[in-house]
Design a protein around this motif. Structure first.
Motif, mmCIF file in Angstrom:
data_model
loop_
_atom_site.group_PDB
_atom_site.id
_atom_site.type_symbol
_atom_site.label_atom_id
_atom_site.label_comp_id
_atom_site.label_asym_id
_atom_site.label_seq_id
_atom_site.Cartn_x
_atom_site.Cartn_y
_atom_site.Cartn_z
ATOM 1 N N LYS A 120 -5.137 22.301 2.507
ATOM 2 C CA LYS A 120 -5.701 22.941 1.320
ATOM 3 C C LYS A 120 -5.933 21.943 0.185
ATOM 4 C CE LYS A 120 -3.356 27.262 2.476
ATOM 5 N NZ LYS A 120 -2.319 28.247 2.059
ATOM 6 N N ILE A 121 -5.946 20.654 0.542
ATOM 7 C CA ILE A 121 -6.146 19.593 -0.458
ATOM 8 C C ILE A 121 -7.259 18.668 0.011
ATOM 9 C CG2 ILE A 121 -5.072 17.688 -1.728
ATOM 10 C CD1 ILE A 121 -2.343 18.958 -1.023
ATOM 11 N N ARG A 122 -8.143 18.281 -0.909
ATOM 12 C CA ARG A 122 -9.161 17.288 -0.616
ATOM 13 C C ARG A 122 -8.911 16.069 -1.508
ATOM 14 N NH1 ARG A 122 -9.307 20.504 2.573
ATOM 15 N NH2 ARG A 122 -10.995 21.837 3.332
ATOM 16 N N VAL A 123 -8.932 14.897 -0.906
ATOM 17 C CA VAL A 123 -8.796 13.642 -1.649
ATOM 18 C C VAL A 123 -10.141 12.939 -1.622
ATOM 19 C CG1 VAL A 123 -7.632 11.417 -1.798
ATOM 20 C CG2 VAL A 123 -6.354 13.446 -1.076
ATOM 21 N N LEU A 124 -10.736 12.766 -2.798
ATOM 22 C CA LEU A 124 -12.056 12.152 -2.916
ATOM 23 C C LEU A 124 -11.933 10.785 -3.569
ATOM 24 C CD1 LEU A 124 -14.115 15.210 -4.250
ATOM 25 C CD2 LEU A 124 -13.489 14.655 -1.887
ATOM 26 N N PHE A 125 -12.430 9.761 -2.883
ATOM 27 C CA PHE A 125 -12.438 8.395 -3.397
ATOM 28 C C PHE A 125 -13.894 8.018 -3.646
ATOM 29 C CE2 PHE A 125 -12.667 3.802 -2.995
ATOM 30 C CZ PHE A 125 -11.520 3.340 -3.625
ATOM 31 N N VAL A 126 -14.283 7.983 -4.931
ATOM 32 C CA VAL A 126 -15.661 7.678 -5.300
ATOM 33 C C VAL A 126 -15.785 6.177 -5.588
ATOM 34 C CG1 VAL A 126 -17.540 8.110 -6.917
ATOM 35 C CG2 VAL A 126 -16.002 9.972 -6.269
ATOM 36 N N SER A 127 -16.640 5.494 -4.856
ATOM 37 C CA SER A 127 -16.787 4.053 -5.028
ATOM 38 C C SER A 127 -17.576 3.700 -6.284
ATOM 39 C CB SER A 127 -17.495 3.435 -3.818
ATOM 40 O OG SER A 127 -17.751 2.054 -4.050
ATOM 41 N N VAL A 128 -17.009 2.788 -7.072
ATOM 42 C CA VAL A 128 -17.724 2.244 -8.223
ATOM 43 C C VAL A 128 -18.388 0.924 -7.843
ATOM 44 C CG1 VAL A 128 -16.193 3.367 -9.877
ATOM 45 C CG2 VAL A 128 -15.640 1.051 -9.098
ATOM 46 N N ASP A 129 -18.366 0.597 -6.549
ATOM 47 C CA ASP A 129 -18.922 -0.656 -6.031
ATOM 48 C C ASP A 129 -19.771 -0.361 -4.793
ATOM 49 O OD1 ASP A 129 -19.394 -3.356 -5.576
ATOM 50 O OD2 ASP A 129 -17.425 -3.734 -4.683
ATOM 51 N N PRO A 130 -20.809 0.477 -4.941
ATOM 52 C CA PRO A 130 -21.583 0.905 -3.767
ATOM 53 C C PRO A 130 -22.298 -0.234 -3.051
ATOM 54 C CG PRO A 130 -22.703 1.564 -5.781
ATOM 55 C CD PRO A 130 -21.346 1.068 -6.187
ATOM 56 N N GLY A 131 -22.502 -1.349 -3.732
ATOM 57 C CA GLY A 131 -23.166 -2.467 -3.086
ATOM 58 C C GLY A 131 -22.354 -3.033 -1.940
ATOM 59 N N ARG A 132 -21.042 -3.047 -2.078
ATOM 60 C CA ARG A 132 -20.168 -3.565 -1.028
ATOM 61 C C ARG A 132 -19.495 -2.467 -0.218
ATOM 62 N NH1 ARG A 132 -16.423 -8.011 -4.025
ATOM 63 N NH2 ARG A 132 -16.296 -6.328 -5.570
ATOM 64 N N ASP A 133 -19.303 -1.312 -0.838
ATOM 65 C CA ASP A 133 -18.618 -0.214 -0.151
ATOM 66 C C ASP A 133 -19.609 0.617 0.655
ATOM 67 O OD1 ASP A 133 -16.125 -0.911 -1.033
ATOM 68 O OD2 ASP A 133 -16.112 0.482 -2.730
ATOM 69 N N THR A 134 -19.894 0.148 1.843
ATOM 70 C CA THR A 134 -20.751 0.907 2.745
ATOM 71 C C THR A 134 -19.973 2.114 3.278
ATOM 72 O OG1 THR A 134 -20.006 -0.324 4.680
ATOM 73 C CG2 THR A 134 -21.896 -1.219 3.467
ATOM 74 N N PRO A 135 -20.659 3.112 3.824
ATOM 75 C CA PRO A 135 -19.940 4.243 4.413
ATOM 76 C C PRO A 135 -18.924 3.813 5.468
ATOM 77 C CG PRO A 135 -22.244 4.807 4.152
ATOM 78 C CD PRO A 135 -22.119 3.344 3.812
ATOM 79 N N ALA A 136 -19.302 2.850 6.295
ATOM 80 C CA ALA A 136 -18.393 2.390 7.349
ATOM 81 C C ALA A 136 -17.156 1.731 6.760
ATOM 82 C CB ALA A 136 -19.118 1.422 8.280
#
Length: 225
Positions: A120-136
């Motif tokens: 019943k909990i979702r942990v969301l990590f939003v990247s502030v570095d999308p250039g290096r943080d690819t989905p993989a």
């Protein structure tokens, strides 16, 4: 590069300074400690006299916006977490300290609570570095802490728009002693109740046992105050 606009605000009470002693270069708090709820700015840290062990804050409404998750699918911050407790953190996988510490503590807290509560909990990590943080990379990195944690990315404009909705400052890039690019960012992890409002936040210095205590209360329908 991130916008150079920064709205860094300093913690002024000794108790709050102690709670944030683990904050180092590369991360910064955006909150202000105060002895009373005399201001209207969202996310201000308040003196905690409740049964909750995290940091009580002035209310923050869950931001509205759609990003892409680490499986490549659209993810609506508000709609896709409707009715569940949601932890929201803005960070990046190349962070040398506070991001891995926060995720590690959150993973440890999850291991302390029943599986029925974790669902019943979702942990969301939003990247502030999308250039290096690819989905993989997000998927692999978060998997080190808990495979259920969700990595999200979008354009810098999209991420900054979400941060502004929560009252967080917009960070800037800098070079560390090794010449590697690092990002200055806030270290709050907002804990949203099922009503889509956060009145509590966890910091990297929050012990996992304290997080587990509060997560169980939130899942049971509680609201920090």
């Amino acid at each position: 590069m991130l916008s150079s606009r920064r709205q860094r605000r300093l913690l002024t009470l000794a108790s709050a300074v102690t709670a944030l002693a683990a904050v180092t270069a590369g991360c910064s708090s955006s909150t202000v400690a105060t002895a009373s709820d005399g201001g209207s700015a969202p996310g201000m840290v308040l003196i905690n006299t409740s049964k909750y062990k995290g940091n009580i804050i002035t209310p923050v409404t869950k931001p509205v916006g759609t990003l892409t998750d680490d499986l490549g699918k659209p993810f609506s911050i508000k709609n896709d977490t409707a009715g569940v407790v949601t932890l929201l953190f803005f960070g990046y996988t190349h962070c040398p300290d506070e991001c891995p510490l926060t995720m590690s503590n959150t993973g440890a807290a999850f291991r302390m609570i029943p599986a029925a509560d974790r669902a019943k909990i979702r942990v969301l990590f939003v990247s502030v570095d999308p250039g290096r943080d690819t989905p993989a990379r997000l998927r692999s990195w978060l998997g080190n802490f808990n495979p259920a944690f969700i990595g999200l990315r979008g354009s810098l404009a999209q991420v900054e728009a979400l941060e502004k909705q929560t009252g967080l400052p917009i960070g800037q890039t800098f070079k560390d002693s090794a010449g590697e690019a690092q990002l200055d960012h806030a270290t709050e992890m907002f804990a949203f109740s099922t009503d889509n409002v956060a009145t509590e936040a966890f910091f990297p210095s929050t012990p996992p046992a304290n997080m587990a205590n509060d997560l169980k209360l939130l899942v049971a329908g509680g609201k920090p105050s």
